[in-house]
Design a protein around this motif. Structure first.
Motif, PDB file in Angstrom:
ATOM      1  N   ASN A 258      15.528 -23.897  52.439  1.00 21.65           N
ATOM      2  CA  ASN A 258      14.102 -24.154  52.604  1.00 21.65           C
ATOM      3  C   ASN A 258      13.411 -24.255  51.249  1.00 21.65           C
ATOM      4  O   ASN A 258      13.928 -23.780  50.238  1.00 21.65           O
ATOM      5  CB  ASN A 258      13.437 -23.111  53.512  1.00 21.65           C
ATOM      6  CG  ASN A 258      13.399 -21.717  52.899  1.00 21.65           C
ATOM      7  OD1 ASN A 258      12.884 -21.526  51.790  1.00 21.65           O
ATOM      8  ND2 ASN A 258      13.942 -20.736  53.619  1.00 21.65           N
ATOM      9  N   ASP A 259      12.240 -24.885  51.225  1.00 23.62           N
ATOM     10  CA  ASP A 259      11.592 -25.187  49.946  1.00 23.62           C
ATOM     11  C   ASP A 259      11.152 -23.940  49.196  1.00 23.62           C
ATOM     12  O   ASP A 259      11.132 -23.924  47.960  1.00 23.62           O
ATOM     13  CB  ASP A 259      10.423 -26.154  50.131  1.00 23.62           C
ATOM     14  CG  ASP A 259       9.375 -25.627  51.098  1.00 23.62           C
ATOM     15  OD1 ASP A 259       9.748 -24.914  52.047  1.00 23.62           O
ATOM     16  OD2 ASP A 259       8.185 -25.930  50.918  1.00 23.62           O
ATOM     17  N   ASN A 260      10.825 -22.873  49.906  1.00 20.35           N
ATOM     18  CA  ASN A 260      10.440 -21.634  49.213  1.00 20.35           C
ATOM     19  C   ASN A 260      11.626 -21.036  48.473  1.00 20.35           C
ATOM     20  O   ASN A 260      11.502 -20.583  47.325  1.00 20.35           O
ATOM     21  CB  ASN A 260       9.873 -20.618  50.213  1.00 20.35           C
ATOM     22  CG  ASN A 260       8.485 -20.985  50.691  1.00 20.35           C
ATOM     23  OD1 ASN A 260       7.722 -21.607  49.958  1.00 20.35           O
ATOM     24  ND2 ASN A 260       8.160 -20.621  51.922  1.00 20.35           N
ATOM     25  N   LYS A 261      12.792 -21.027  49.133  1.00 15.50           N
ATOM     26  CA  LYS A 261      13.996 -20.533  48.458  1.00 15.50           C
ATOM     27  C   LYS A 261      14.366 -21.427  47.277  1.00 15.50           C
ATOM     28  O   LYS A 261      14.849 -20.949  46.251  1.00 15.50           O
ATOM     29  CB  LYS A 261      15.169 -20.466  49.439  1.00 15.50           C
ATOM     30  CG  LYS A 261      15.188 -19.239  50.333  1.00 15.50           C
ATOM     31  CD  LYS A 261      16.493 -19.175  51.110  1.00 15.50           C
ATOM     32  CE  LYS A 261      16.582 -17.897  51.930  1.00 15.50           C
ATOM     33  NZ  LYS A 261      17.878 -17.808  52.653  1.00 15.50           N
ATOM     34  N   LEU A 262      14.152 -22.729  47.447  1.00 13.42           N
ATOM     35  CA  LEU A 262      14.458 -23.658  46.363  1.00 13.42           C
ATOM     36  C   LEU A 262      13.571 -23.373  45.150  1.00 13.42           C
ATOM     37  O   LEU A 262      14.051 -23.319  44.015  1.00 13.42           O
ATOM     38  CB  LEU A 262      14.261 -25.096  46.835  1.00 13.42           C
ATOM     39  CG  LEU A 262      14.600 -26.186  45.829  1.00 13.42           C
ATOM     40  CD1 LEU A 262      16.096 -26.191  45.536  1.00 13.42           C
ATOM     41  CD2 LEU A 262      14.166 -27.553  46.356  1.00 13.42           C
ATOM     42  N   LYS A 263      12.282 -23.173  45.392  1.00 17.08           N
ATOM     43  CA  LYS A 263      11.347 -22.907  44.291  1.00 17.08           C
ATOM     44  C   LYS A 263      11.707 -21.611  43.567  1.00 17.08           C
ATOM     45  O   LYS A 263      11.825 -21.574  42.337  1.00 17.08           O
ATOM     46  CB  LYS A 263       9.910 -22.815  44.814  1.00 17.08           C
ATOM     47  CG  LYS A 263       9.339 -24.122  45.326  1.00 17.08           C
ATOM     48  CD  LYS A 263       7.954 -23.878  45.935  1.00 17.08           C
ATOM     49  CE  LYS A 263       7.398 -25.137  46.561  1.00 17.08           C
ATOM     50  NZ  LYS A 263       6.088 -24.891  47.217  1.00 17.08           N
ATOM     51  N   SER A 264      11.872 -20.532  44.330  1.00 14.80           N
ATOM     52  CA  SER A 264      12.161 -19.243  43.704  1.00 14.80           C
ATOM     53  C   SER A 264      13.550 -19.239  43.082  1.00 14.80           C
ATOM     54  O   SER A 264      13.775 -18.638  42.030  1.00 14.80           O
ATOM     55  CB  SER A 264      12.036 -18.119  44.735  1.00 14.80           C
ATOM     56  OG  SER A 264      12.968 -18.298  45.795  1.00 14.80           O
ATOM     57  N   GLY A 265      14.504 -19.935  43.734  1.00 15.43           N
ATOM     58  CA  GLY A 265      15.861 -19.987  43.206  1.00 15.43           C
ATOM     59  C   GLY A 265      15.936 -20.702  41.875  1.00 15.43           C
ATOM     60  O   GLY A 265      16.665 -20.276  40.966  1.00 15.43           O
ATOM     61  N   PHE A 266      15.178 -21.777  41.713  1.00 18.01           N
ATOM     62  CA  PHE A 266      15.164 -22.494  40.436  1.00 18.01           C
ATOM     63  C   PHE A 266      14.639 -21.590  39.323  1.00 18.01           C
ATOM     64  O   PHE A 266      15.171 -21.574  38.215  1.00 18.01           O
ATOM     65  CB  PHE A 266      14.315 -23.762  40.538  1.00 18.01           C
ATOM     66  CG  PHE A 266      15.134 -25.019  40.480  1.00 18.01           C
ATOM     67  CD1 PHE A 266      15.474 -25.579  39.261  1.00 18.01           C
ATOM     68  CD2 PHE A 266      15.576 -25.624  41.633  1.00 18.01           C
ATOM     69  CE1 PHE A 266      16.238 -26.727  39.193  1.00 18.01           C
ATOM     70  CE2 PHE A 266      16.339 -26.776  41.587  1.00 18.01           C
ATOM     71  CZ  PHE A 266      16.671 -27.330  40.358  1.00 18.01           C
ATOM     72  N   ARG A 267      13.592 -20.853  39.621  1.00 14.18           N
ATOM     73  CA  ARG A 267      13.024 -19.969  38.593  1.00 14.18           C
ATOM     74  C   ARG A 267      14.009 -18.848  38.243  1.00 14.18           C
ATOM     75  O   ARG A 267      14.103 -18.435  37.084  1.00 14.18           O
ATOM     76  CB  ARG A 267      11.695 -19.388  39.069  1.00 14.18           C
ATOM     77  CG  ARG A 267      10.595 -20.429  39.169  1.00 14.18           C
ATOM     78  CD  ARG A 267       9.226 -19.794  39.392  1.00 14.18           C
ATOM     79  NE  ARG A 267       8.188 -20.800  39.452  1.00 14.18           N
ATOM     80  CZ  ARG A 267       7.608 -21.345  38.383  1.00 14.18           C
ATOM     81  NH1 ARG A 267       7.994 -20.970  37.167  1.00 14.18           N
ATOM     82  NH2 ARG A 267       6.670 -22.250  38.514  1.00 14.18           N
ATOM     83  N   THR A 268      14.733 -18.365  39.239  1.00 10.71           N
ATOM     84  CA  THR A 268      15.692 -17.292  38.988  1.00 10.71           C
ATOM     85  C   THR A 268      16.880 -17.774  38.163  1.00 10.71           C
ATOM     86  O   THR A 268      17.288 -17.139  37.200  1.00 10.71           O
ATOM     87  CB  THR A 268      16.204 -16.711  40.324  1.00 10.71           C
ATOM     88  OG1 THR A 268      15.101 -16.175  41.050  1.00 10.71           O
ATOM     89  CG2 THR A 268      17.224 -15.607  40.077  1.00 10.71           C
ATOM     90  N   VAL A 269      17.444 -18.939  38.539  1.00 13.03           N
ATOM     91  CA  VAL A 269      18.664 -19.424  37.904  1.00 13.03           C
ATOM     92  C   VAL A 269      18.393 -20.141  36.591  1.00 13.03           C
ATOM     93  O   VAL A 269      19.083 -19.928  35.595  1.00 13.03           O
ATOM     94  CB  VAL A 269      19.437 -20.350  38.863  1.00 13.03           C
ATOM     95  CG1 VAL A 269      20.666 -20.945  38.178  1.00 13.03           C
ATOM     96  CG2 VAL A 269      19.865 -19.572  40.107  1.00 13.03           C
ATOM     97  N   TYR A 270      17.364 -21.002  36.568  1.00 15.67           N
ATOM     98  CA  TYR A 270      17.112 -21.828  35.386  1.00 15.67           C
ATOM     99  C   TYR A 270      15.869 -21.410  34.599  1.00 15.67           C
ATOM    100  O   TYR A 270      15.574 -21.987  33.554  1.00 15.67           O
ATOM    101  CB  TYR A 270      16.994 -23.298  35.791  1.00 15.67           C
ATOM    102  CG  TYR A 270      18.281 -23.858  36.341  1.00 15.67           C
ATOM    103  CD1 TYR A 270      19.360 -24.137  35.513  1.00 15.67           C
ATOM    104  CD2 TYR A 270      18.437 -24.085  37.708  1.00 15.67           C
ATOM    105  CE1 TYR A 270      20.556 -24.627  36.015  1.00 15.67           C
ATOM    106  CE2 TYR A 270      19.624 -24.583  38.229  1.00 15.67           C
ATOM    107  CZ  TYR A 270      20.676 -24.847  37.370  1.00 15.67           C
ATOM    108  OH  TYR A 270      21.853 -25.331  37.878  1.00 15.67           O
ATOM    109  N   GLY A 271      15.138 -20.408  35.111  1.00 20.11           N
ATOM    110  CA  GLY A 271      13.997 -19.889  34.363  1.00 20.11           C
ATOM    111  C   GLY A 271      12.796 -20.800  34.332  1.00 20.11           C
ATOM    112  O   GLY A 271      11.900 -20.633  33.493  1.00 20.11           O
TER     113      GLY A 271
END
Length: 337
Positions: A258-271
């Motif tokens: 889902n788009d919320n996981k995508l948004k937070s996941g990008f910030r977590t993995v790629y900063g």
């Protein structure tokens, strides 16, 4: 129909030497080159021993059909990583699920000595007709002995501590160094110490990449392995389709998150946010097109998805400290990682 070859088939070794151990066939000064058997494809495998009991293996190949290259026995050092410069491969190692890497992605493998087995195996699967270029560094156990590196590796999240993993996109620094290594292997007189220095430089960048992928212990339980794989896949899509990228919602749908996981996941993995990541990748690719491949400024801007030349020039200069029109192959400075 898939072709299955052993390492002995590729290197022309006796069957009893079909082990995944580049030190078996590496020479310490000039390196050795094996041509891909013409009945199976074309290309070459370059292998050389390096300082510190490390070794380099470079494969540039195109196979006629889907091909698996396997080793009967895993006899590799405890630590290795691969940078995929072109094409893709799937690594299948006993004790780990199959791992795929594509263009500009990296593969990290770590095997603790206590779990080394003589009955395990490793296979690499290649697509028929696809040109591939893969640079693999094998490091001996003493690379883990320095306090700083040992500390970093031991602090990695459990999912990265050992086994085989897609460790994400290589930075532009890593890609630049990897291309230098490839060019060096094509020289008539290999500079052994230069190669060793470049390998050490690559390892330092890989450590930095692993640091970024190492999640804090308070965050790691909330990031499932499947979600992490989706984030890496989304990043790969943005890079490969940077000229006409999908929307965030479409991207989330395509990778199965889902788009919320995508948004937070990008910030977590790629900063950073997904499209900030995309803009950085666009600028880095444009720099490569202009500075290394001689593409014109306006054409390069269009190729990476910028519609306004003035906007492109402004943010390019802000990122690299030089205007795109002033960039030349012999004066280009390395991009920030």
């Amino acid at each position: 129909m898939k072709i299955r070859l052993s390492i002995a088939d590729v290197f022309g070794l006796p069957p009893e030497q079909a082990r995944f151990d580049t030190s078996e066939v590496a020479t310490p000064v000039s390196g050795q080159v094996w041509q891909i058997p013409p009945e199976h494809g074309h290309g070459r495998v370059f292998i050389s021993a390096l300082l510190g009991n490390a070794s380099l293996a470079l494969m540039e190949s195109t196979f006629h059909r889907d091909t698996e290259i396997y080793a009967e026995v895993v006899a590799q050092p405890n630590l290795s990583f691969t940078v995929c410069l072109e094409g893709s491969l799937v690594n299948d190692t006993a004790g780990s699920p199959p791992v795929r890497i594509g263009r500009q992605e990296t593969l990290f493998a770590r095997y603790p000595a206590t779990t080394a087995r003589t009955d395990s195996h490793v296979s690499s699967h290649f697509k028929g007709g696809e040109r591939g270029c893969f640079l693999t560094i094998h490091l001996s156990p003493n690379w883990l002995e320095s306090p700083e590196e040992s500390f970093v590796l031991e602090r990695l999240g459990n999912t990265l501590s050992h086994g085989v993993h897609n460790s994400g996109l290589a930075s532009q620094w890593m890609l630049a160094v990897a291309h230098e290594v490839v060019q060096c292997t094509h020289q008539p007189h290999i500079q052994w110490h230069y190669l060793s220095a470049k390998v050490l430089e690559l390892w330092s960048h890989q450590l930095e990449l692993l640091r970024k992928l190492s999640l804090p212990r308070t965050v790691a339980p909330r990031m499932k392995a499947a979600d992490l794989a989706c984030i890496h896949k989304a990043a790969q899509i943005l890079v490969s389709e940077m000229c006409n990228p999908p929307t965030l919602i479409e991207l989330a749908w395509r990778v199965g998150i889902n788009d919320n996981k995508l948004k937070s996941g990008f910030r977590t993995v790629y900063g950073t946010a997904a499209f900030s990541f995309l803009q950085k990748q666009r600028l880095q690719r444009a720099r490569q097109l202009i500075g290394e491949e001689g593409v014109g400024v306006m054409q390069a801007a269009q190729m990476v998805g910028f519609r306004s030349p003035s906007h492109f020039s402004a943010i390019f200069k802000e990122a690299f400290g030089v205007s795109p029109s002033g960039l030349a192959p012999d004066t280009a400075s390395p991009p920030p990682s």
